[in-house]
Design a protein around this motif. Structure first.
Motif, short mmCIF file in Angstrom:
data_model
loop_
_atom_site.label_atom_id
_atom_site.label_comp_id
_atom_site.label_asym_id
_atom_site.label_seq_id
_atom_site.Cartn_x
_atom_site.Cartn_y
_atom_site.Cartn_z
N GLN A 33 -12.70 -71.96 -20.01
CA GLN A 33 -12.60 -72.84 -21.17
C GLN A 33 -13.92 -73.01 -21.93
O GLN A 33 -13.94 -73.65 -22.99
CB GLN A 33 -12.11 -74.23 -20.73
CG GLN A 33 -10.79 -74.20 -19.97
CD GLN A 33 -9.66 -73.61 -20.80
OE1 GLN A 33 -9.47 -73.96 -21.96
NE2 GLN A 33 -8.89 -72.72 -20.20
N ALA A 34 -15.01 -72.43 -21.43
CA ALA A 34 -16.30 -72.60 -22.10
C ALA A 34 -16.27 -72.03 -23.51
O ALA A 34 -16.82 -72.63 -24.44
CB ALA A 34 -17.41 -71.91 -21.29
N PHE A 37 -12.60 -65.44 -25.91
CA PHE A 37 -11.55 -65.87 -24.99
C PHE A 37 -10.39 -64.88 -25.02
O PHE A 37 -9.80 -64.56 -23.98
CB PHE A 37 -11.08 -67.28 -25.37
CG PHE A 37 -10.05 -67.85 -24.44
CD1 PHE A 37 -10.40 -68.33 -23.20
CD2 PHE A 37 -8.71 -67.90 -24.81
CE1 PHE A 37 -9.45 -68.86 -22.33
CE2 PHE A 37 -7.76 -68.41 -23.96
CZ PHE A 37 -8.13 -68.90 -22.72
N PHE A 38 -10.06 -64.37 -26.20
CA PHE A 38 -9.00 -63.36 -26.32
C PHE A 38 -9.38 -62.07 -25.58
O PHE A 38 -8.54 -61.46 -24.92
CB PHE A 38 -8.72 -63.04 -27.78
CG PHE A 38 -8.05 -61.73 -27.99
CD1 PHE A 38 -6.74 -61.51 -27.58
CD2 PHE A 38 -8.73 -60.67 -28.58
CE1 PHE A 38 -6.12 -60.29 -27.75
CE2 PHE A 38 -8.13 -59.45 -28.76
CZ PHE A 38 -6.82 -59.25 -28.34
N VAL A 39 -10.63 -61.65 -25.69
CA VAL A 39 -11.06 -60.42 -25.01
C VAL A 39 -10.83 -60.54 -23.50
O VAL A 39 -10.32 -59.61 -22.86
CB VAL A 39 -12.55 -60.12 -25.31
CG1 VAL A 39 -13.06 -58.96 -24.46
CG2 VAL A 39 -12.74 -59.80 -26.79
N LEU A 40 -11.19 -61.68 -22.93
CA LEU A 40 -10.96 -61.90 -21.49
C LEU A 40 -9.47 -61.86 -21.17
O LEU A 40 -9.05 -61.20 -20.20
CB LEU A 40 -11.56 -63.24 -21.07
CG LEU A 40 -11.25 -63.69 -19.63
CD1 LEU A 40 -11.77 -62.70 -18.62
CD2 LEU A 40 -11.83 -65.08 -19.36
N VAL A 63 -15.58 -59.00 -16.60
CA VAL A 63 -15.31 -59.53 -17.93
C VAL A 63 -15.53 -61.04 -17.94
O VAL A 63 -16.03 -61.60 -18.92
CB VAL A 63 -13.87 -59.18 -18.39
CG1 VAL A 63 -13.68 -59.56 -19.86
CG2 VAL A 63 -13.59 -57.71 -18.18
N VAL A 64 -15.15 -61.70 -16.85
CA VAL A 64 -15.39 -63.15 -16.75
C VAL A 64 -16.89 -63.44 -16.80
O VAL A 64 -17.34 -64.36 -17.49
CB VAL A 64 -14.78 -63.71 -15.44
CG1 VAL A 64 -15.10 -65.19 -15.31
CG2 VAL A 64 -13.29 -63.48 -15.39
N VAL A 65 -17.66 -62.64 -16.07
CA VAL A 65 -19.11 -62.83 -16.06
C VAL A 65 -19.69 -62.62 -17.46
O VAL A 65 -20.56 -63.38 -17.91
CB VAL A 65 -19.78 -61.87 -15.05
CG1 VAL A 65 -21.30 -61.93 -15.17
CG2 VAL A 65 -19.35 -62.22 -13.63
N TRP A 66 -19.19 -61.60 -18.17
CA TRP A 66 -19.64 -61.35 -19.54
C TRP A 66 -19.41 -62.58 -20.43
O TRP A 66 -20.30 -63.00 -21.18
CB TRP A 66 -18.90 -60.14 -20.10
CG TRP A 66 -19.01 -59.99 -21.59
CD1 TRP A 66 -20.07 -59.48 -22.28
CD2 TRP A 66 -18.02 -60.35 -22.57
NE1 TRP A 66 -19.81 -59.51 -23.63
CE2 TRP A 66 -18.56 -60.04 -23.84
CE3 TRP A 66 -16.74 -60.90 -22.50
CZ2 TRP A 66 -17.87 -60.26 -25.02
CZ3 TRP A 66 -16.04 -61.12 -23.67
CH2 TRP A 66 -16.60 -60.80 -24.91
N LEU A 67 -18.22 -63.16 -20.33
CA LEU A 67 -17.91 -64.35 -21.14
C LEU A 67 -18.79 -65.53 -20.74
O LEU A 67 -19.36 -66.23 -21.59
CB LEU A 67 -16.44 -64.72 -20.98
CG LEU A 67 -15.99 -66.01 -21.66
CD1 LEU A 67 -15.99 -65.82 -23.17
CD2 LEU A 67 -14.61 -66.43 -21.17
#
Length: 455
Positions: A356-357, A367-370, A408-412
């Protein structure tokens, strides 16, 4: 105890976070107890195929809802105009129009879906069940306003009452008819009750039809990426039911859904906490702003993940026993489904507090990319698992998808300066220990699932 009570009192942001977290947990716990009790009763009044049919209906309705989600709720939560009457009424107008459109689409899609799954009854079930989408369009924005300001006391009590109404109707109709229609009609009754009770008892002005161009423009600009993200989110969260429902017999699919109901408890709790609590927290204390904010979020993150890991370990270790105690032998394979699926969800639970960050910062594109990456991985891993090992392959495939999406989570999270490597390493080690213990305790049942859960 006195110090703890003092922290709960008052109108400070910290006090509101504590109260809202407690109320969210209490409301979720109450809801799951009610769902479990109704599930135990309904499995004795209805047949396994009824749960398979209803799962197909719910997957379709959730798909419709998410494929058309323009992010009204997160927009209200994060927007500077989130308390403005014109903004709220414009958002409500969009919801109403969307609800009517969704119901018409559901009516048109009933026959094709019945043909795809070779279940003629779906042509009757879908149009009636889709009334819940039409009715939900009229939900007052007061619910979002209460969430925005972390004032969830009355919202939680109302939600409890609405759940009791829906469950009571479902049980009464199931006892009287023994038909899947009991589940469909109770859903419609619950949707009507939710709108009426929230409109009657939540404070705030009544919503009216309104179309203010600046508000509509802001909602659309924010919502276009949320719209795409919710499409991907639907494919990610419902791909198991779409593919398993098509790939395996309906009775096996019904058993899977019983197992999923128990195993998903920690995931559902984590999702509710992050949706209701984290956007306001990230909005008020962005981690990029200061080290102090990051450390506050670390405390919150450790507390949430510790709770979720404890719950998932309990369900993973005790899943077979729980199903054996609560359900009749027709649902025996649901036990190892609980164990394997709970273990598979551990990687997702570890990173749940990061999602949610981006939305809190107004960055719905990342958020869409993830969400898109997770959807692609989930579909691919499920197909490979189903093709190679049937039901147990699908369960393991879900775990693989959760794990492969971690970069991908880490990237976000790094973009939002919210990533906490220490947190991830500690809970990854604990997760490996929990999964190993659960597998050792339930190995015979897992082997039985591998032998009996094929197409």
């Amino acid at each position: 105890m006195s110090a703890l009570l003092d922290r709960f009192r008052g109108g400070s942001f910290g006090a509101r976070v504590l109260r809202s977290s407690f109320l969210t947990l209490a409301g979720f716990g109450f809801g799951q107890i009610i769902r479990l009790a109704s599930n135990l009763i309904l499995t004795r009044l209805l047949f396994p195929e009824a749960f398979g049919l209803m799962a197909l209906v719910m997957v379709f309705l959730m798909g419709l809802g998410q494929f058309s989600d323009v992010g009204v709720t997160p927009a209200i939560l994060q927007s500077r105009r989130g308390d403005d009457r014109d903004f709220l009424n414009t958002a409500w107008t969009i919801q109403v129009l969307r609800g009517f459109g969704l119901w018409l689409v559901a009516c048109a899609a009933a026959f094709p879906m019945a043909a795809f799954y070779d279940e003629p009854l779906l042509t009757q079930l879908l149009p009636v069940a889709a009334l819940t989408l039409l009715i939900a369009g009229f939900k007052p924005t007061r619910m979002d306003t209460a969430n925005r300001h972390l004032m969830l006391g009355r919202v939680t009590v109302i939600d409890m009452g609405v759940q009791l109404i829906g469950v009571a109707v479902a049980i009464a109709l199931a006892w009287a008819t023994g038909s899947v229609w009991a589940l469909v009609i109770s859903g419609v009754v619950g949707a009507i009750a939710e709108v009426i009770v929230n409109a009657r008892f939540l404070p705030g002005e009544r919503n009216r039809l309104r179309w203010e161009k600046p508000a509509a423009r802001e909602l659309v600009n924010f919502g276009k990426w949320v719209f795409l993200a919710t499409i991907a989110g639907f494919l990610f969260s419902q791909a198991d039911k779409i593919l398993i429902g098509k790939w395996l017999p309906l009775d096996v699919f019904g058993v899977y859904n019983i197992g999923f109901f128990l195993a998903a408890f920690p995931m559902l709790l984590g999702g509710m906490v992050t949706r209701k609590i984290l956007i306001p927290i990230y909005r008020e204390t962005p981690p990029a702003e200061s080290r102090a904010n990051f450390l506050k979020l670390r405390k919150m993150r450790f507390a949430v993940t510790t709770m979720l890991m404890a719950l998932v370990t309990i369900f993973a270790c005790a899943g077979v026993w729980l199903v054996g105690v609560m359900y009749d032998p027709r649902y025996a394979l649901a036990g190892p489904v609980v164990t394997v699926l709970a273990c598979a969800q551990i990687p997702m639970l570890i990173v749940m507090t990061y999602d949610q960050a981006a939305l809190a910062a107004g960055d719905s594109r990342r958020f869409f990319v993830l969400a898109a990456a997770r959807a692609v991985l989930m579909i691919g891993c499920l197909l490979i698992g189903l093709e190679s090992a049937g039901l147990i392959g699908a369960l393991i495939g879900q775990g693989a998808a959760f794990l492969l999406s971690y970069p991908v989570v880490v990237w976000l999270a790094r973009r939002m300066q919210a990533w906490d490597a220490l947190h991830d390493v500690i809970f990854a080690a604990l997760g490996i220990l929990a999964a190993s213990l659960a597998s050792w305790l339930n190995w015979a049942a897992i082997m039985a699932l591998a032998a009996g859960g094929g197409p």
